[in-house]
Design an enzyme around this catalytic site. Structure first.
Site, PDB file in Angstrom:
ATOM      1  N   HIS A  76      -6.417   8.559  -0.763  1.00 17.21           N
ATOM      2  CA  HIS A  76      -5.208   7.743  -0.679  1.00 17.21           C
ATOM      3  C   HIS A  76      -5.391   6.523   0.223  1.00 17.21           C
ATOM      4  CE1 HIS A  76      -1.035   6.936  -1.390  1.00 17.21           C
ATOM      5  NE2 HIS A  76      -0.722   7.010  -0.109  1.00 17.21           N
ATOM      6  N   THR A 101       0.832  -1.194   0.000  1.00 18.47           N
ATOM      7  CA  THR A 101       0.000   0.000   0.000  1.00 18.47           C
ATOM      8  C   THR A 101       0.870   1.249   0.000  1.00 18.47           C
ATOM      9  OG1 THR A 101      -1.774  -1.132   1.202  1.00 18.47           O
ATOM     10  CG2 THR A 101      -1.765   1.266   1.292  1.00 18.47           C
ATOM     11  N   SER A 102       0.545   2.224  -0.845  1.00 22.47           N
ATOM     12  CA  SER A 102       1.234   3.510  -0.911  1.00 22.47           C
ATOM     13  C   SER A 102       2.718   3.296  -1.219  1.00 22.47           C
ATOM     14  CB  SER A 102       1.007   4.290   0.387  1.00 22.47           C
ATOM     15  OG  SER A 102       1.486   5.608   0.291  1.00 22.47           O
ATOM     16  N   SER A 103       3.618   3.665  -0.317  1.00 24.64           N
ATOM     17  CA  SER A 103       5.038   3.398  -0.562  1.00 24.64           C
ATOM     18  C   SER A 103       5.275   1.911  -0.778  1.00 24.64           C
ATOM     19  CB  SER A 103       5.873   3.904   0.613  1.00 24.64           C
ATOM     20  OG  SER A 103       7.254   3.737   0.369  1.00 24.64           O
TER      21      SER A 103
END
Length: 307
Positions: A290, A149-151
């Site tokens: 996000h 997730t994300s990074s």
């Protein structure tokens, strides 16, 4: 008496050393049913921590999922906040939870080291975790998957590009294309505002060449990819969904402008699923920022644990 004393001392030492060896031997094998750290999994050039969840219901020749946390996250946080450990108990696979070594705990998706196969960066350390786990548990090397997730989604795309030989499939939740966060100063753990704000726009062919250059001598199969993103994401702008899908469409030789199908309200209301071919799907989440939800049951389908 002296001889007897020596014999007793020798026996006591032998028993103590044996007990220590057994204890140490056990310490190398993580306990089932809990998150455990593995400190010696081989070469770890960038000091990434390795945590592992081995289910109590471990399958013979189990699969492996590498689950990669977000910025500010930890292995423990992703273990608790994602469904993979619970799903492991149902399906018998092992979950590897890497943990970033950097302050702020973002991943290095920006240095040449991490963007190069066996380059000595975070990707190299994570790949070595997979190799160790596969050998330790006689895992099925054809059932190794990566998600984040994300990074962690950024690193998912990087892992798929740098180690396509290790993974059968990947799922990226709110990431960017592999190589998009490249640091011109070759700084690990660097932030790239141009990419984050969706301003790194190019062709599928160019994105594909960036991914393929991370392992230039590789000509084998590549992991199929599923890309999730919220359409009102203000951290990693929604254009990154388009660019990531372009990248993998280019890698697989799909016509990005002519997908096979687009399904509305799938896997939930206001989400849409676009399929370019058997190796690429994109899911755009309407009204979602996000903080996008992980769809564990859908992940199990993409990874082949369920139909």
């Amino acid at each position: 008496m002296i001889l007897l004393s020596y014999l007793l001392t020798y026996l006591l030492c032998a028993l103590t050393c044996s007990a220590r060896a057994i204890h140490n031997g056990r310490s190398l094998i993580p306990r089932a049913g809990s998150l455990e750290q593995v400190t010696d999994f081989g070469d770890n050039p960038s000091n990434v921590k390795m945590y592992i969840y081995v289910p109590t219901n471990l399958a013979s020749n189990p699969g492996i999922i590498v689950a990669i946390h977000y910025c500010t996250g930890t292995a423990q946080a992703y273990y608790q906040g994602s469904p993979y450990a619970q799903l492991a108990e149902t399906h018998g696979f092992i979950v590897i939870y890497p943990e970033s070594p950097y302050e702020g705990t973002c991943w290095d998706v920006s240095s040449q080291a991490t963007l190069t196969h066996n380059g000595g960066g975070n990707s190299n350390s994570i790949a070595n975790m997979v190799t160790w786990t596969t050998k330790q548990y006689n895992a099925d090397s054809s059932k190794v998957f990566v998600t984040g997730t994300s990074s962690g989604a950024m690193m998912t795309n990087v892992m798929a590009a740098t180690y396509p030989d290790l993974f059968a499939a990947g799922i990226a939740y709110a990431g960017v294309p592999a190589g998009c966060f490249l640091s011109t100063a070759d700084q690990p753990d660097a932030w790239n505002s141009t990419c984050a704000q969706g301003q790194s726009i190019t062709t599928p062919e160019h994105w594909a060449s960036i991914a393929e250059a991370m392992y230039p001598d590789y000509s084998g199969s590549r992991p199929k990819m599923q890309i999730y993103h919220g359409n009102v994401d203000t951290t990693l702008y929604p254009q990154n969904y388009e660019e990531t899908c372009k990248q993998w469409a280019g890698v697989f030789g799909y016509n990005y402008d002519a997908p096979e199908s687009t399904e509305s309200n799938t896997p939930e209301a206001n989400w849409s699923r676009t399929t370019w071919g058997p190796n690429l799907q994109g899911i755009l989440a309407g009204g979602v920022g996000h903080n996008i939800q992980i769809h564990g049951d859908e992940d199990m389908k993409w990874f082949g644990f369920t139909n």
